[in-house]
Design a protein around this motif. Structure first.
Motif, short mmCIF file in Angstrom:
data_model
loop_
_atom_site.label_atom_id
_atom_site.label_comp_id
_atom_site.label_asym_id
_atom_site.label_seq_id
_atom_site.Cartn_x
_atom_site.Cartn_y
_atom_site.Cartn_z
N GLY A 57 0.74 -1.23 0.02
CA GLY A 57 0.04 0.10 0.00
C GLY A 57 0.72 1.49 0.08
N GLU A 58 0.12 2.43 0.13
CA GLU A 58 0.73 3.87 0.34
C GLU A 58 1.63 3.85 1.44
OE1 GLU A 58 -1.22 8.16 0.38
OE2 GLU A 58 -2.49 6.65 -0.14
N PRO A 59 2.66 4.50 1.22
CA PRO A 59 3.55 4.69 2.40
C PRO A 59 2.88 5.51 3.53
CG PRO A 59 4.53 5.94 0.48
CD PRO A 59 3.29 4.89 -0.01
N TYR A 60 3.27 5.37 4.67
CA TYR A 60 2.70 6.05 5.62
C TYR A 60 3.10 7.51 5.70
CZ TYR A 60 0.72 7.36 10.33
OH TYR A 60 0.02 7.98 11.14
N ASP A 61 2.38 8.46 5.92
CA ASP A 61 2.71 9.86 5.85
C ASP A 61 3.12 10.37 7.27
OD1 ASP A 61 3.17 12.62 5.35
OD2 ASP A 61 1.21 12.88 4.40
N TRP A 62 4.39 10.28 7.63
CA TRP A 62 4.74 10.66 8.97
C TRP A 62 4.79 11.95 9.43
CZ3 TRP A 62 5.59 6.95 12.88
CH2 TRP A 62 5.73 6.01 12.36
N ARG A 63 4.98 12.73 8.24
CA ARG A 63 5.02 14.37 8.46
C ARG A 63 3.46 14.97 8.80
NH1 ARG A 63 7.55 17.19 3.57
NH2 ARG A 63 5.94 16.00 2.50
N ALA A 64 2.47 14.02 8.14
CA ALA A 64 1.11 14.43 8.45
C ALA A 64 0.81 14.05 9.84
CB ALA A 64 0.11 13.68 7.67
N ALA A 65 1.30 12.92 10.49
CA ALA A 65 1.28 12.44 11.71
C ALA A 65 1.98 13.48 12.68
CB ALA A 65 1.59 11.12 11.93
N GLY A 66 2.99 13.90 12.35
CA GLY A 66 3.59 14.93 13.21
C GLY A 66 2.98 16.30 13.14
N VAL A 67 2.33 16.63 12.29
CA VAL A 67 1.56 17.82 12.28
C VAL A 67 0.37 17.71 13.14
CG1 VAL A 67 0.11 19.17 10.88
CG2 VAL A 67 2.48 18.65 9.89
N SER A 68 -0.16 16.67 12.90
CA SER A 68 -1.61 16.19 13.78
C SER A 68 -0.97 16.17 15.36
CB SER A 68 -1.93 14.94 13.51
OG SER A 68 -2.58 14.75 12.30
N PRO A 86 -5.74 16.18 6.18
CA PRO A 86 -4.85 15.09 5.98
C PRO A 86 -5.24 14.14 4.59
CG PRO A 86 -5.33 14.95 8.26
CD PRO A 86 -6.18 15.96 7.52
N ASN A 87 -4.23 13.73 3.87
CA ASN A 87 -4.46 12.71 2.60
C ASN A 87 -4.90 11.38 3.08
OD1 ASN A 87 -4.41 14.99 0.89
ND2 ASN A 87 -1.97 14.74 1.10
N GLN A 88 -4.24 10.99 4.41
CA GLN A 88 -4.68 9.75 4.78
C GLN A 88 -5.45 9.81 6.00
OE1 GLN A 88 -0.79 7.84 5.77
NE2 GLN A 88 -0.41 7.53 3.56
N LEU A 89 -6.45 9.01 5.84
CA LEU A 89 -7.35 9.01 7.36
C LEU A 89 -6.81 7.88 8.18
CD1 LEU A 89 -10.89 9.35 5.61
CD2 LEU A 89 -9.46 10.93 6.75
#
Length: 140
Positions: A32-43, A118-121
């Motif tokens: 699957g799509e790689p996990y978005d660590w930057r988005a998790a950090g922003v959250s 975020p692009n990933q839920l």
């Protein structure tokens, strides 16, 4: 320290830990799509700032809530399961309408849109709620 603050101080580390476990599991998933660590950090940053803003007093809101409390129609005691269930359903009813308004009314959408950015839920996206809720009237 208020009861709400104590609950949040206790629960927040568990939510962050659960989102980190989810992140590790999703990042190791093949294909699957790689996990978005930057988005998790922003959250996480959003949640930390929002929790820090809880410490900022807003006296004008206190005056409004004191006025509303003083002129309430009825006080529901939580002595029975029926009253607890009624208040739970009532709170859910009003939260539904607030959430619907947050999607329809631009003033509320300005704060709520952060939650949908975020692009990933995933769980990290769930606690990205924006900083301006106190100023836009989320409490009402």
């Amino acid at each position: 320290m208020s009861a709400e603050t104590k609950i949040l101080a206790f629960a927040f580390p568990f939510v962050v830990l659960a989102s980190l476990i989810e992140a590790v599991v999703l990042s190791r998933r093949a294909g699957g799509e790689p996990y978005d660590w930057r988005a998790a950090g922003v959250s996480l940053f959003d949640a930390l700032v929002r929790n820090g803003l809880r410490l900022v007093p807003l006296p004008f809101l206190a005056a409004i809530f004191a006025f509303v409390y003083e002129h309430r129609i009825h006080t529901v005691e939580l002595g029975t399961a029926w009253s607890f269930a009624l208040l739970f359903v009532g709170q859910e009813f009003f939260y539904y309408w607030y959430h619907r308004a947050a999607h329809r009314i631009r003033w509320f959408w300005a704060t709520h849109a952060v939650h949908h950015s975020p692009n990933q839920l995933n769980l990290a996206a769930a606690y990205r709620l924006g900083w301006t809720g106190k100023f836009t009237g989320t409490l009402f």
